[in-house]
Every structure is written in structure tokens, then in C-alpha cells.
Motif scaffolding. Structure first.
Motif, PDB file in Angstrom:
ATOM      1  N   TYR A 110      -1.936  83.911  24.414  1.00  0.00           N
ATOM      2  CA  TYR A 110      -1.289  83.354  25.607  1.00  0.00           C
ATOM      3  C   TYR A 110      -2.200  83.502  26.818  1.00  0.00           C
ATOM      4  CZ  TYR A 110       3.207  83.167  23.217  1.00  0.00           C
ATOM      5  OH  TYR A 110       4.224  82.871  22.346  1.00  0.00           O
ATOM      6  N   TYR A 139       0.285  84.672  15.868  1.00  0.00           N
ATOM      7  CA  TYR A 139      -0.148  85.993  16.320  1.00  0.00           C
ATOM      8  C   TYR A 139       0.665  87.033  15.570  1.00  0.00           C
ATOM      9  CZ  TYR A 139       3.698  85.635  19.823  1.00  0.00           C
ATOM     10  OH  TYR A 139       4.901  85.484  20.451  1.00  0.00           O
ATOM     11  N   ARG A 142       4.757  87.375  14.366  1.00  0.00           N
ATOM     12  CA  ARG A 142       5.583  86.195  14.614  1.00  0.00           C
ATOM     13  C   ARG A 142       5.139  85.013  13.767  1.00  0.00           C
ATOM     14  NH1 ARG A 142       8.712  85.073  18.670  1.00  0.00           N
ATOM     15  NH2 ARG A 142       9.740  84.006  16.955  1.00  0.00           N
ATOM     16  N   HIS A 145       5.552  79.235  16.844  1.00  0.00           N
ATOM     17  CA  HIS A 145       6.697  78.882  17.694  1.00  0.00           C
ATOM     18  C   HIS A 145       6.276  78.387  19.062  1.00  0.00           C
ATOM     19  CE1 HIS A 145       5.628  83.032  18.682  1.00  0.00           C
ATOM     20  NE2 HIS A 145       6.124  82.803  19.889  1.00  0.00           N
ATOM     21  N   HIS A 147       7.973  78.397  23.041  1.00  0.00           N
ATOM     22  CA  HIS A 147       9.021  78.975  23.885  1.00  0.00           C
ATOM     23  C   HIS A 147       9.482  77.907  24.879  1.00  0.00           C
ATOM     24  CE1 HIS A 147       8.377  83.297  22.919  1.00  0.00           C
ATOM     25  NE2 HIS A 147       7.115  82.941  22.742  1.00  0.00           N
TER      26      HIS A 147
END
Ligand code: FE
Length: 203
Positions: A110, A139, A142, A145, A147
Motif C-alpha cells: 500500500y 500480501y 490476506r 482484495h 477496499h
């Protein structure tokens, strides 16, 4: 068979055209026949349990994101166009909803100091949103995905996440994953189309 697929731009163009007149639930949820080959009908937005479920924001949200439709200059990766509607539980489009999207880059990292791969769009009169971005990387801990926060003026913000059906094994291993938040993913000739319709509970 790649040359039989439409480009992402063509898919979005058809989708916009198919939903840009006669604003009724039937138009919203029944794409034209050509589009239907690529983008099968989505689940209904009706019913008592229809509202999109919320999920944890996670540790990497940055507020005050810029308005941005195209994230692709932000990072290298496989192109994906993310499209869908924001509707209420009666399948009525919700205009002027803020759709705030953030996600990891192709390496699962991120941008926590700037706004790469972070930005918001506002739904149009027919409740539609469109983002151009890349497929996020994995990562540790997880599955893959996106967000998202959906903000409708005067309503509670819906914070949730979106998932990829192709990552079945990683999805199963992820304690946060929920299949109700699976996108419909289709291949275009130049990347992927991810589709998800958010259903908000209007007070
Ligand atoms: Fe995350």
C-alpha cells in the motif's frame, strides 16, 4: 480466442449505453444480449438480506482521498476496470454516492504516504461508478482484495471489501473473506472487467 473479446473500453461503453435510458430495475439488471455474453446477469438487489455487508476497514485507509477515476498511472500491473451500481434495496439507483477505493499494488504494498491506488468517484444519475485500476497483489495473511467505502449523504458510511473468484484457495484461507463480496470477473481483450453492485440500506 482473445480476438473475440471486446476491449475494456468497449465493454464499459456498452454497459453505459445499456443502462443510460429508462431508469427502471429491469433495465438496471438486464444487460443487452451482446453484453450479457460477457457480463451475465448479476444477483437481484431485492430482498430483506440484500444490503451489502460491511467489513473491516483494515490498517491502511487514508482519508481525504482525491477524486480519481483512473489509477493506472499510479502503478504497473494487470489492467482491471471496476464497474457497477450503487442502489438501494428496492433496486433504485443512488446518485451522488461517493465510492472511495483503495488497494495494494501488484506486489501487495500500500502507498501509506501518498494517494497512489487511492481515490474516489461519485455515482452518476443512474448510480453507476467506473474505476480503471490494476489487479492488487497478495500480501501475507490476506487473499486478494479491494477496499471500498460507500458514502451516501445523510447515511452511515458502508465500509467493505471486494474479492476475486479465481483465488478460491486463498479466499478459503482468509478469515475475513466473504463470498457475498465476490466480484464477477470477465476477461476483456486487454485486461479484466470486475463488476460489483453495492446495495445500501437507506435510513
Ligand atoms: Fe487490505
Amino acid at each position: 480466442m482473445t480476438d473475440h473479446l471486446m476491449t475494456r473500453r468497449q465493454v464499459v461503453g456498452r454497459w453505459m449505453a445499456a443502462t443510460s435510458f429508462g431508469i427502471t430495475a429491469s433495465v438496471l439488471w438486464k444487460p443487452d444480449p451482446i453484453q450479457a455474453q460477457l457480463l451475465p446477469e448479476t444477483p437481484s438487489c431485492g430482498g430483506d438480506d440484500a444490503a451489502t455487508i460491511s467489513q473491516t476497514e483494515g490498517p491502511y485507509y487514508t482519508p481525504h482521498t482525491p477524486q480519481k477515476r483512473n489509477f493506472r498511472p499510479d502503478a504497473q500491473g494487470e489492467a482491471i476496470t471496476l464497474i457497477g451500481f450503487v442502489t438501494d434495496k428496492r433496486c433504485q439507483p443512488v446518485a451522488n454516492a461517493t465510492v472511495d477505493l483503495w488497494h495494494a499494488d501488484a506486489h501487495g504494498v500500500y502507498d501509506n504516504s501518498g494517494y497512489k491506488l487511492r481515490g474516489y468517484q461519485t455515482t452518476d444519475a443512474q448510480g453507476r461508478y467506473v474505476f480503471e485500476t490494476i489487479v492488487p497483489g497478495l500480501y501475507p495473511g490476506r487473499t486478494r482484495h479491494f477496499h471500498v467505502k460507500i458514502a451516501v449523504p445523510g447515511q452511515r458510511v458502508l465500509t467493505t471489501q471486494l474479492y476475486f473468484p479465481d483465488d478460491a484457495r486463498a479466499n478459503r484461507a482468509d478469515g475475513i473473506f466473504d463470498r457475498r463480496l465476490l466480484m464477477r470477473i470477465d476477461n476483456a481483450s486487454d485486461g479484466k472487467i470486475g463488476r460489483y453492485n453495492f446495495v445500501v440500506n437507506l435510513a
